[in-house]
Structure formats: C-alpha cells, structure tokens
Scaffold this motif. Structure first.
Motif, PDB file in Angstrom:
ATOM      1  N   LYS A 173      -2.792 -97.563 -99.989  1.00 32.16           N
ATOM      2  CA  LYS A 173      -3.260 -96.172 -99.969  1.00 32.16           C
ATOM      3  C   LYS A 173      -4.773 -96.099-100.163  1.00 32.16           C
ATOM      4  O   LYS A 173      -5.472 -95.306 -99.520  1.00 32.16           O
ATOM      5  N   GLU A 174      -5.284 -96.945-101.056  1.00 32.06           N
ATOM      6  CA  GLU A 174      -6.730 -96.972-101.283  1.00 32.06           C
ATOM      7  C   GLU A 174      -7.470 -97.432-100.029  1.00 32.06           C
ATOM      8  O   GLU A 174      -8.524 -96.900 -99.675  1.00 32.06           O
ATOM      9  N   LYS A 175      -6.887 -98.443 -99.341  1.00 31.14           N
ATOM     10  CA  LYS A 175      -7.514 -98.912 -98.112  1.00 31.14           C
ATOM     11  C   LYS A 175      -7.490 -97.838 -97.034  1.00 31.14           C
ATOM     12  O   LYS A 175      -8.459 -97.660 -96.289  1.00 31.14           O
ATOM     13  N   GLN A 200     -10.321 -93.856 -93.827  1.00 29.88           N
ATOM     14  CA  GLN A 200     -10.491 -92.452 -93.445  1.00 29.88           C
ATOM     15  C   GLN A 200     -11.911 -91.966 -93.739  1.00 29.88           C
ATOM     16  O   GLN A 200     -12.530 -91.278 -92.924  1.00 29.88           O
ATOM     17  N   LEU A 201     -12.428 -92.352 -94.896  1.00 27.39           N
ATOM     18  CA  LEU A 201     -13.793 -91.961 -95.251  1.00 27.39           C
ATOM     19  C   LEU A 201     -14.813 -92.581 -94.304  1.00 27.39           C
ATOM     20  O   LEU A 201     -15.773 -91.918 -93.881  1.00 27.39           O
ATOM     21  N   LEU A 202     -14.616 -93.862 -93.952  1.00 30.13           N
ATOM     22  CA  LEU A 202     -15.524 -94.519 -93.009  1.00 30.13           C
ATOM     23  C   LEU A 202     -15.483 -93.834 -91.644  1.00 30.13           C
ATOM     24  O   LEU A 202     -16.516 -93.663 -90.989  1.00 30.13           O
ATOM     25  N   THR A 203     -14.268 -93.455 -91.210  1.00 29.51           N
ATOM     26  CA  THR A 203     -14.125 -92.770 -89.926  1.00 29.51           C
ATOM     27  C   THR A 203     -14.871 -91.438 -89.926  1.00 29.51           C
ATOM     28  O   THR A 203     -15.565 -91.079 -88.967  1.00 29.51           O
ATOM     29  N   ARG A 226     -18.608 -92.084 -89.745  1.00 31.12           N
ATOM     30  CA  ARG A 226     -19.036 -92.419 -88.381  1.00 31.12           C
ATOM     31  C   ARG A 226     -19.039 -91.174 -87.492  1.00 31.12           C
ATOM     32  O   ARG A 226     -19.925 -91.005 -86.649  1.00 31.12           O
ATOM     33  N   SER A 227     -18.036 -90.312 -87.672  1.00 28.35           N
ATOM     34  CA  SER A 227     -17.963 -89.089 -86.878  1.00 28.35           C
ATOM     35  C   SER A 227     -19.173 -88.199 -87.127  1.00 28.35           C
ATOM     36  O   SER A 227     -19.794 -87.691 -86.187  1.00 28.35           O
ATOM     37  N   TYR A 228     -19.533 -88.044 -88.401  1.00 30.64           N
ATOM     38  CA  TYR A 228     -20.700 -87.216 -88.741  1.00 30.64           C
ATOM     39  C   TYR A 228     -21.995 -87.862 -88.240  1.00 30.64           C
ATOM     40  O   TYR A 228     -22.920 -87.170 -87.803  1.00 30.64           O
ATOM     41  N   GLU A 229     -22.051 -89.189 -88.299  1.00 26.59           N
ATOM     42  CA  GLU A 229     -23.239 -89.880 -87.790  1.00 26.59           C
ATOM     43  C   GLU A 229     -23.379 -89.689 -86.282  1.00 26.59           C
ATOM     44  O   GLU A 229     -24.485 -89.479 -85.771  1.00 26.59           O
ATOM     45  N   ASP A 230     -22.242 -89.751 -85.556  1.00 28.99           N
ATOM     46  CA  ASP A 230     -22.268 -89.529 -84.112  1.00 28.99           C
ATOM     47  C   ASP A 230     -22.701 -88.102 -83.786  1.00 28.99           C
ATOM     48  O   ASP A 230     -23.497 -87.874 -82.860  1.00 28.99           O
ATOM     49  N   LYS A 231     -22.171 -87.148 -84.552  1.00 30.94           N
ATOM     50  CA  LYS A 231     -22.556 -85.745 -84.330  1.00 30.94           C
ATOM     51  C   LYS A 231     -24.042 -85.545 -84.602  1.00 30.94           C
ATOM     52  O   LYS A 231     -24.731 -84.833 -83.864  1.00 30.94           O
TER      53      LYS A 231
END
Length: 243
Positions: free
Chosen positions: A48-50, A55-58, A61-66
């Motif tokens: 669950k921690e992984k 999810q946090l990394l995703t 990355r999504s915010y960085e792409d935006k």
C-alpha cells in the motif's frame, strides 16, 4: 523545635525519594508494545505504501508536464504576439502590399491644349503632388501610391535637376496613376465625391493637366514601399534599460 524541623525535612525527602523509585520501577517494568502483525500483513502494508508512493510520483509527473506545456504555450504566445506586432508595424509603415476598397486617380496632359498647338506638360510639379497627397490624407486615405511608388510618412517629393522625384524615383512621363486605399466602400464613395468637386482639379488644369477620379472599387492594390527606410536619432536600448 529544631528536632521537629529536622524530622519534617527527613520525612519529605524520604517521601520524594520513594516516589522517584516508584516511578522508575514502573517505567522499567512496563511492557513494550510489540508489532504483532504477521509477515503477510506487513507485506500488504508495504504494498500500500508503494502504491501511494507511485501515485504521488504519477501526480508529480502530471503536474510537471502541465507546467512544461503551460510554459511552452506561454513562450509560443509571446512569439506569436511578437510576430503579429511586427506584421502590424510593417503594415503601418507601408512595407507590405495593401489591397482594399478605394479609388484610382489619373493625371494626364490636356488634349485640348495639344490640338491648339500648345506644348503639353511633360511632368507634374512636386508642389501639385504634395498638395494632392495632403488632400487625400485629409479625406481618410490609408495607403497611397503614385506611379507605382508607395507614399509613406518619410516620403520626399521634390524637384531635382528639373525632374520630379519621389524618394529617388523619377516621374518620367505622363499619364501617371495614383491609387488610394481607404478603410471601406463608404469612405471610398465620400473620397470620390469630394475629389470630383475639389479645387485640385482646377490647380492641375492650370498646369495643363487633367486630374480624373475613377469610381470606387472594392479592390485597389497599393504596392509595398521598396526603398530602405533610414532611421535617425534612434539607438538600440542596452540590456538593463540603460542607454
């Protein structure tokens, strides 16, 4: 009296020492809370921690792409705005061909004078042309060309060695054509009517020249200014705003 004080102090000190020993004993003998989960429960918790970490990394990355897309769009918007501004400046300064509603004027020798034996006018004087350009501008002309030469704010019309020149272009012979573009057909109609009753016609006729104004057209093409534009008294601003 002294003995009672000593006894009281001894009693208080003994009670304090006893309290401290009791607290220490309780701390030492209190059992530690142990993690009683088995190996599968620990693995499930780790999974669950992984998943949360992934999810946090995703999301990062999504915010960085935006953010990257936003920065790219903003840069493109700046570049487009700069290109649009440059194009507008080129249009305003006469560096582009202009097509729009307007009228055409023709200057030609008076045929009647030729038949009577008078020598026809060989060219039109700079003063007549300058007065005509000023009058056209007064009647909301936006773009003007004379004998194929675009007229801009820095255009010079003058006599050099008995030749009429427009920015170095020689008016060699008659007739010559003047094209005028205005903002719309209504303005073109007004220009046509005003020029047909203008004193300019009489002024040209005095010089044995006939000024003819054609009916308004929806498409009049005025060529771009082709001569180099000289800029005086201007220097590029240095980085930081200094001169």
């Amino acid at each position: 009296m002294d003995r009672q004080k000593i006894t009281l102090r001894f009693t208080m000190i003994s009670a304090l020492i006893g309290f401290m020993i009791a607290v220490q004993f309780q701390t030492v003998t209190e059992p530690k809370v142990r993690d009683t989960r088995d190996i599968w429960q620990l693995r499930e918790a780790l999974l669950k921690e992984k998943e949360l970490h992934y999810q946090l990394l995703t999301e990062i990355r999504s915010y960085e792409d935006k953010l990257s897309a936003y920065e790219s769009e903003r840069e493109q918007s700046k570049e487009k705005a700069l290109r649009d501004t440059f194009q507008e400046l080129k249009i305003e300064t006469g560096l582009t061909e202009v097509t729009g509603p307007g009228v055409t004027l023709d200057i030609e020798p008076v045929i009647e004078d030729i038949k009577l034996g008078y020598t026809p006018a060989a060219a039109v004087s700079p003063d007549l042309l300058k007065r005509l350009v000023n009058e056209l501008n007064m009647y909301e002309a936006e773009s003007i060309s004379i004998d194929g030469q675009r007229i801009i704010n820095t255009t010079v019309i003058r006599d050099i060695n008995s030749e009429t020149k427009i920015d170095g272009h020689i008016i060699k012979s008659l007739p010559i054509e003047i094209k005028v573009v205005v903002k719309d057909l209504n303005t073109a109609e007004k220009l046509f009517n005003r020029m047909n009753v203008s004193k300019a016609k009489d002024e040209f006729f005095t010089e044995s020249l006939r000024l003819t104004v054609t009916k308004p057209s929806a498409e009049i093409a005025v060529p771009a200014y082709e001569n180099p534009i000289r800029i005086r008294y201007m220097e590029p601003v240095k980085e930081g705003g200094g001169s």
